[in-house]
Scaffold this motif. Sequence first.
Motif, PDB file in Angstrom:
ATOM      1  N   PRO A  14      40.024  67.442  57.602  1.00  0.00           N
ATOM      2  CA  PRO A  14      40.057  66.686  58.856  1.00  0.00           C
ATOM      3  C   PRO A  14      41.465  66.213  59.231  1.00  0.00           C
ATOM      4  O   PRO A  14      42.238  65.814  58.350  1.00  0.00           O
ATOM      5  CB  PRO A  14      39.169  65.480  58.559  1.00  0.00           C
ATOM      6  CG  PRO A  14      38.395  65.825  57.356  1.00  0.00           C
ATOM      7  CD  PRO A  14      39.156  66.830  56.589  1.00  0.00           C
ATOM      8  N   SER A  15      41.761  66.272  60.528  1.00  0.00           N
ATOM      9  CA  SER A  15      43.081  65.821  60.988  1.00  0.00           C
ATOM     10  C   SER A  15      43.163  64.291  61.004  1.00  0.00           C
ATOM     11  O   SER A  15      44.253  63.734  61.055  1.00  0.00           O
ATOM     12  CB  SER A  15      43.357  66.364  62.394  1.00  0.00           C
ATOM     13  OG  SER A  15      42.319  65.981  63.273  1.00  0.00           O
ATOM     14  N   ILE A  16      42.028  63.635  60.977  1.00  0.00           N
ATOM     15  CA  ILE A  16      42.035  62.168  60.893  1.00  0.00           C
ATOM     16  C   ILE A  16      41.595  61.757  59.484  1.00  0.00           C
ATOM     17  O   ILE A  16      40.570  62.220  58.972  1.00  0.00           O
ATOM     18  CB  ILE A  16      41.060  61.524  61.910  1.00  0.00           C
ATOM     19  CG1 ILE A  16      41.316  62.031  63.342  1.00  0.00           C
ATOM     20  CG2 ILE A  16      41.142  60.006  61.836  1.00  0.00           C
ATOM     21  CD1 ILE A  16      42.605  61.607  63.988  1.00  0.00           C
ATOM     22  N   VAL A  17      42.409  60.890  58.907  1.00  0.00           N
ATOM     23  CA  VAL A  17      42.156  60.387  57.552  1.00  0.00           C
ATOM     24  C   VAL A  17      41.927  58.879  57.669  1.00  0.00           C
ATOM     25  O   VAL A  17      42.585  58.230  58.489  1.00  0.00           O
ATOM     26  CB  VAL A  17      43.407  60.657  56.674  1.00  0.00           C
ATOM     27  CG1 VAL A  17      43.307  59.966  55.323  1.00  0.00           C
ATOM     28  CG2 VAL A  17      43.652  62.155  56.518  1.00  0.00           C
ATOM     29  N   VAL A  37      32.483  58.889  57.861  1.00  0.00           N
ATOM     30  CA  VAL A  37      31.864  60.167  57.471  1.00  0.00           C
ATOM     31  C   VAL A  37      30.982  60.715  58.595  1.00  0.00           C
ATOM     32  O   VAL A  37      31.022  61.918  58.900  1.00  0.00           O
ATOM     33  CB  VAL A  37      31.087  60.008  56.143  1.00  0.00           C
ATOM     34  CG1 VAL A  37      30.270  61.251  55.820  1.00  0.00           C
ATOM     35  CG2 VAL A  37      32.061  59.717  55.009  1.00  0.00           C
ATOM     36  N   ASN A  38      30.238  59.845  59.245  1.00  0.00           N
ATOM     37  CA  ASN A  38      29.389  60.297  60.368  1.00  0.00           C
ATOM     38  C   ASN A  38      30.218  60.946  61.470  1.00  0.00           C
ATOM     39  O   ASN A  38      29.723  61.769  62.230  1.00  0.00           O
ATOM     40  CB  ASN A  38      28.630  59.117  60.997  1.00  0.00           C
ATOM     41  CG  ASN A  38      27.557  58.581  60.083  1.00  0.00           C
ATOM     42  OD1 ASN A  38      27.261  59.177  59.054  1.00  0.00           O
ATOM     43  ND2 ASN A  38      26.981  57.439  60.436  1.00  0.00           N
ATOM     44  N   ASN A  39      31.495  60.537  61.567  1.00  0.00           N
ATOM     45  CA  ASN A  39      32.363  61.063  62.620  1.00  0.00           C
ATOM     46  C   ASN A  39      33.313  62.151  62.114  1.00  0.00           C
ATOM     47  O   ASN A  39      34.303  62.474  62.772  1.00  0.00           O
ATOM     48  CB  ASN A  39      33.142  59.913  63.265  1.00  0.00           C
ATOM     49  CG  ASN A  39      32.252  59.101  64.193  1.00  0.00           C
ATOM     50  OD1 ASN A  39      32.069  59.467  65.346  1.00  0.00           O
ATOM     51  ND2 ASN A  39      31.651  58.034  63.675  1.00  0.00           N
ATOM     52  N   GLY A  40      33.026  62.673  60.959  1.00  0.00           N
ATOM     53  CA  GLY A  40      33.804  63.817  60.446  1.00  0.00           C
ATOM     54  C   GLY A  40      35.036  63.439  59.645  1.00  0.00           C
ATOM     55  O   GLY A  40      35.811  64.297  59.241  1.00  0.00           O
ATOM     56  N   ALA A 253      46.995  57.592  71.504  1.00  0.00           N
ATOM     57  CA  ALA A 253      48.132  57.477  70.578  1.00  0.00           C
ATOM     58  C   ALA A 253      47.928  58.398  69.363  1.00  0.00           C
ATOM     59  O   ALA A 253      48.898  58.903  68.785  1.00  0.00           O
ATOM     60  CB  ALA A 253      48.291  56.034  70.128  1.00  0.00           C
ATOM     61  N   SER A 254      46.678  58.638  69.015  1.00  0.00           N
ATOM     62  CA  SER A 254      46.380  59.565  67.902  1.00  0.00           C
ATOM     63  C   SER A 254      46.586  61.009  68.375  1.00  0.00           C
ATOM     64  O   SER A 254      47.177  61.821  67.658  1.00  0.00           O
ATOM     65  CB  SER A 254      44.931  59.409  67.433  1.00  0.00           C
ATOM     66  OG  SER A 254      44.515  58.085  67.502  1.00  0.00           O
ATOM     67  N   ALA A 255      46.098  61.295  69.591  1.00  0.00           N
ATOM     68  CA  ALA A 255      46.228  62.654  70.133  1.00  0.00           C
ATOM     69  C   ALA A 255      47.702  63.021  70.309  1.00  0.00           C
ATOM     70  O   ALA A 255      48.077  64.190  70.178  1.00  0.00           O
ATOM     71  CB  ALA A 255      45.495  62.757  71.467  1.00  0.00           C
ATOM     72  N   ILE A 276      37.267  53.555  64.819  1.00  0.00           N
ATOM     73  CA  ILE A 276      37.150  54.762  63.988  1.00  0.00           C
ATOM     74  C   ILE A 276      36.511  55.878  64.816  1.00  0.00           C
ATOM     75  O   ILE A 276      36.989  57.023  64.809  1.00  0.00           O
ATOM     76  CB  ILE A 276      36.331  54.468  62.697  1.00  0.00           C
ATOM     77  CG1 ILE A 276      37.143  53.545  61.777  1.00  0.00           C
ATOM     78  CG2 ILE A 276      35.952  55.761  61.973  1.00  0.00           C
ATOM     79  CD1 ILE A 276      36.387  53.022  60.571  1.00  0.00           C
ATOM     80  N   GLU A 277      35.478  55.534  65.573  1.00  0.00           N
ATOM     81  CA  GLU A 277      34.811  56.541  66.431  1.00  0.00           C
ATOM     82  C   GLU A 277      35.763  57.080  67.490  1.00  0.00           C
ATOM     83  O   GLU A 277      35.868  58.282  67.719  1.00  0.00           O
ATOM     84  CB  GLU A 277      33.567  55.938  67.094  1.00  0.00           C
ATOM     85  CG  GLU A 277      32.401  55.818  66.136  1.00  0.00           C
ATOM     86  CD  GLU A 277      31.216  55.063  66.737  1.00  0.00           C
ATOM     87  OE1 GLU A 277      31.154  54.921  67.965  1.00  0.00           O
ATOM     88  OE2 GLU A 277      30.367  54.611  65.958  1.00  0.00           O
ATOM     89  N   GLU A 278      36.490  56.163  68.148  1.00  0.00           N
ATOM     90  CA  GLU A 278      37.436  56.570  69.208  1.00  0.00           C
ATOM     91  C   GLU A 278      38.487  57.533  68.665  1.00  0.00           C
ATOM     92  O   GLU A 278      38.815  58.539  69.293  1.00  0.00           O
ATOM     93  CB  GLU A 278      38.239  55.351  69.712  1.00  0.00           C
ATOM     94  CG  GLU A 278      37.506  54.400  70.586  1.00  0.00           C
ATOM     95  CD  GLU A 278      38.307  53.093  70.754  1.00  0.00           C
ATOM     96  OE1 GLU A 278      39.542  53.089  70.587  1.00  0.00           O
ATOM     97  OE2 GLU A 278      37.671  52.071  71.036  1.00  0.00           O
ATOM     98  N   ILE A 279      39.005  57.194  67.502  1.00  0.00           N
ATOM     99  CA  ILE A 279      40.089  57.988  66.919  1.00  0.00           C
ATOM    100  C   ILE A 279      39.564  59.370  66.510  1.00  0.00           C
ATOM    101  O   ILE A 279      40.194  60.401  66.758  1.00  0.00           O
ATOM    102  CB  ILE A 279      40.730  57.241  65.720  1.00  0.00           C
ATOM    103  CG1 ILE A 279      41.417  55.964  66.211  1.00  0.00           C
ATOM    104  CG2 ILE A 279      41.714  58.134  64.973  1.00  0.00           C
ATOM    105  CD1 ILE A 279      41.799  54.971  65.120  1.00  0.00           C
ATOM    106  N   ALA A 280      38.371  59.384  65.920  1.00  0.00           N
ATOM    107  CA  ALA A 280      37.788  60.670  65.500  1.00  0.00           C
ATOM    108  C   ALA A 280      37.555  61.562  66.722  1.00  0.00           C
ATOM    109  O   ALA A 280      37.902  62.754  66.705  1.00  0.00           O
ATOM    110  CB  ALA A 280      36.472  60.422  64.766  1.00  0.00           C
TER     111      ALA A 280
END
Length: 304
Positions: A14-17, A37-40, A253-255, A276-280
């Motif tokens: 995953p690109s998000i940690v 985990v639910n969001n990958g 900002a993550s993108a 966490i959901e937004e970032i994923a």
Amino acid sequence: MKQVAFGTTGTLLPSIVLGCMRMNSADDPVKVLQTAVNNGITFFDHADIYGQGECEKIFAKSLAKTSIKREDLFIQSKCGIVPGEMYDFSKEHIIEAVNGSLKRLRTDYLDSLLLHRPDALMDPEEVAAAFDELKAQGKVRHFGVSNHSPLQVKLLQNVVEQPLEANQLQFGLMHSGMVDEGLNVNRGKEQISQRDEGVLDFSRLENMTVQAWSPYQASLVKEVFIANKRFPELNQKLDELAEKYQTTPTGLASAWILRHPANMQVIAGTMNTQRIEEIAQASEIQLSRKDWYQLYLAAGNHLP
Ligand SMILES: NC(=O)c1ccc[n+]([C@@H]2O[C@H](COP(=O)([O-])OP(=O)(O)OC[C@H]3O[C@@H](n4cnc5c(N)ncnc54)[C@H](OP(=O)(O)O)[C@@H]3O)[C@@H](O)[C@H]2O)c1
């Protein structure tokens, strides 16, 4: 969830940690873990020193309260800092630190181990001996570094047999030195900045994954720049483009980090499940070149 190749392994991760440095401040760490985990987000970043070991313990205790399987996660930890005293890359310290992390994390192996911050007294032979032993015992699967310059990586890699797969470095809209130095090559004296020795290009050449830590913190002041009145121009642009890309300023900002072709990972430290959901979700956004540069400029940077 956008996936990125992890170092030379050929494995997509995953690109998000989720960075676990602040897990001892989470109101509900089980929910945080489950939401991730639910969001990958199945990749978790630790260090032996986070919360003086408490963060690793809380993570393991929380994991045990879910039905998430250890083997479905990628767990990384770091070692080599003795807070307030020294950095220690001796064989004895590395092995002792890993054994401590394994115990606190209640696991038999780390998917990845990073050397946290360069040790001035580092002897590559000792690091190599520690890594060989940990690898042979099955205690660590992959190795890497954090906050290391290209020369420091080369010095290690010259002797260490296992490929160094990742370099964890601070990077974000308000801490973009790795990009700034590339844009200012061959400029006048006052603009010359080679403080990072071209670490971004080096990482790409060596297929090392860059893991961006503290991605939402303003560089010098150590405060979050999002929705912060001290950075009006950047926040105006973040708000404007968040609407365009149907995300939030935090997602955007993550993108911005993931748009860089170095195939980076974002190490987000939030313990807020909504964030966490937004970032994923934002990991899938592909910013246009123009918007990427507009954000870079709005963060106070200039183009030569
Ligand atoms: N290798 C190294 O030397 C090094 C150094 C530092 C950190 N790290 C790693 O990087 C991870 C992330 O570090 P970090 O926590 O400093 O980085 P961060 O993700 O930039 O910051 C997270 C902190 O900002 C707060 N925050 C407030 N508004 C926010 C918003 N709109 N969006 C996102 N966060 C917001 C969060 O609070 P809420 O929880 O309330 O959202 C949380 O306390 C750490 O967990 C650790 O794994 C590595």
